[in-house]
Write a protein that holds these residues in place. Structure first.
Motif, PDB file in Angstrom:
ATOM      1  N   PRO A 195       0.834  -1.212   0.000  1.00 58.06           N
ATOM      2  CA  PRO A 195       0.000   0.000   0.000  1.00 58.06           C
ATOM      3  C   PRO A 195       0.865   1.256   0.000  1.00 58.06           C
ATOM      4  CG  PRO A 195      -0.886  -1.606   1.530  1.00 58.06           C
ATOM      5  CD  PRO A 195       0.425  -2.155   1.053  1.00 58.06           C
ATOM      6  N   GLY A 196       0.469   2.215  -0.813  1.00 60.73           N
ATOM      7  CA  GLY A 196       1.231   3.438  -0.966  1.00 60.73           C
ATOM      8  C   GLY A 196       2.266   3.382  -2.073  1.00 60.73           C
ATOM      9  N   GLY A 197       2.481   2.197  -2.620  1.00 52.36           N
ATOM     10  CA  GLY A 197       3.465   2.024  -3.673  1.00 52.36           C
ATOM     11  C   GLY A 197       2.952   2.405  -5.050  1.00 52.36           C
ATOM     12  N   SER A 198       3.812   2.177  -6.045  1.00 56.27           N
ATOM     13  CA  SER A 198       3.497   2.548  -7.426  1.00 56.27           C
ATOM     14  C   SER A 198       3.790   1.402  -8.377  1.00 56.27           C
ATOM     15  CB  SER A 198       4.344   3.758  -7.849  1.00 56.27           C
ATOM     16  OG  SER A 198       4.053   4.887  -7.064  1.00 56.27           O
ATOM     17  N   ARG A 257      -4.574   9.856  -8.539  1.00 60.74           N
ATOM     18  CA  ARG A 257      -3.570   8.832  -8.211  1.00 60.74           C
ATOM     19  C   ARG A 257      -3.039   8.122  -9.462  1.00 60.74           C
ATOM     20  NH1 ARG A 257      -5.019   4.462  -5.455  1.00 60.74           N
ATOM     21  NH2 ARG A 257      -7.190   4.468  -6.181  1.00 60.74           N
ATOM     22  N   ASN A 316      -0.094   5.431  -8.731  1.00 55.45           N
ATOM     23  CA  ASN A 316       0.592   5.863  -7.515  1.00 55.45           C
ATOM     24  C   ASN A 316      -0.342   5.755  -6.321  1.00 55.45           C
ATOM     25  OD1 ASN A 316       2.833   6.568  -9.124  1.00 55.45           O
ATOM     26  ND2 ASN A 316       2.074   8.657  -9.404  1.00 55.45           N
ATOM     27  N   SER A 317       0.229   5.816  -5.148  1.00 59.13           N
ATOM     28  CA  SER A 317      -0.552   5.765  -3.903  1.00 59.13           C
ATOM     29  C   SER A 317      -1.548   4.611  -3.927  1.00 59.13           C
ATOM     30  CB  SER A 317      -1.280   7.099  -3.691  1.00 59.13           C
ATOM     31  OG  SER A 317      -0.378   8.171  -3.652  1.00 59.13           O
ATOM     32  N   LEU A 318      -1.058   3.450  -4.285  1.00 55.84           N
ATOM     33  CA  LEU A 318      -1.938   2.305  -4.450  1.00 55.84           C
ATOM     34  C   LEU A 318      -2.551   1.867  -3.131  1.00 55.84           C
ATOM     35  CD1 LEU A 318       0.140   0.420  -7.112  1.00 55.84           C
ATOM     36  CD2 LEU A 318      -2.277   0.999  -7.340  1.00 55.84           C
ATOM     37  N   LYS A 319      -3.795   1.401  -3.228  1.00 56.70           N
ATOM     38  CA  LYS A 319      -4.555   0.950  -2.073  1.00 56.70           C
ATOM     39  C   LYS A 319      -4.942  -0.522  -2.261  1.00 56.70           C
ATOM     40  CE  LYS A 319      -6.753   5.516  -1.875  1.00 56.70           C
ATOM     41  NZ  LYS A 319      -8.055   6.244  -1.883  1.00 56.70           N
ATOM     42  N   ASP A 345      -7.367  -1.377  -4.898  1.00 59.65           N
ATOM     43  CA  ASP A 345      -6.959  -1.325  -6.308  1.00 59.65           C
ATOM     44  C   ASP A 345      -6.584  -2.710  -6.833  1.00 59.65           C
ATOM     45  OD1 ASP A 345      -5.261   1.723  -5.545  1.00 59.65           O
ATOM     46  OD2 ASP A 345      -7.168   1.528  -6.621  1.00 59.65           O
TER      47      ASP A 345
END
Length: 112
Positions: free
Chosen positions: A14-17, A67, A84-87, A90
């Motif tokens: 989480p938070g990665g790209s 995002r 970006n800012s993956l959850k 997603d």
């Protein structure tokens, strides 16, 4: 025949790209708008983002706006989705679509 091949998926925290790519062949790529969709287990396929044939116009689903960024390179016949800012929500198989055709999809998993 039309062929779309996605790549770039994987496992990310989480938070990665991640950046997805979709290489097209079999049609005049620069003539067609392109889209990204995704489908999570148990859910219907949903539209994520779209880009006009020339790349000047982009649109996003509310859930990813701010995002994700869709772009294209008409010389390389490739459409991209920068995420970006993956959850965790997603997490899905991501598909590109163009000329009413679909790729095979690439899995994106967002998990710690």
């Amino acid at each position: 025949q039309v062929q779309l091949v996605e790549s770039g998926g994987g496992l990310v925290q989480p938070g990665g790209s991640l950046r997805l790519s979709c290489v097209a062949s079999g049609f005049i790529f620069s003539n067609y708008a392109m889209n990204w969709y995704r489908q999570a287990p148990g859910n219907e396929r949903e539209w994520v983002a779209g880009i006009s044939n020339g790349g000047r116009t982009t649109n996003y689903a509310a859930s990813v706006k701010g995002r994700f960024t869709i772009s294209r390179d008409n010389v390389k016949k490739t459409v991209y989705l920068q995420m970006n800012s993956l959850k965790p929500e997603d997490t899905a198989v991501y598909y590109c679509e163009g000329k009413s055709s679909w790729g095979q999809g690439t899995q994106v998993t967002v998990s710690s």
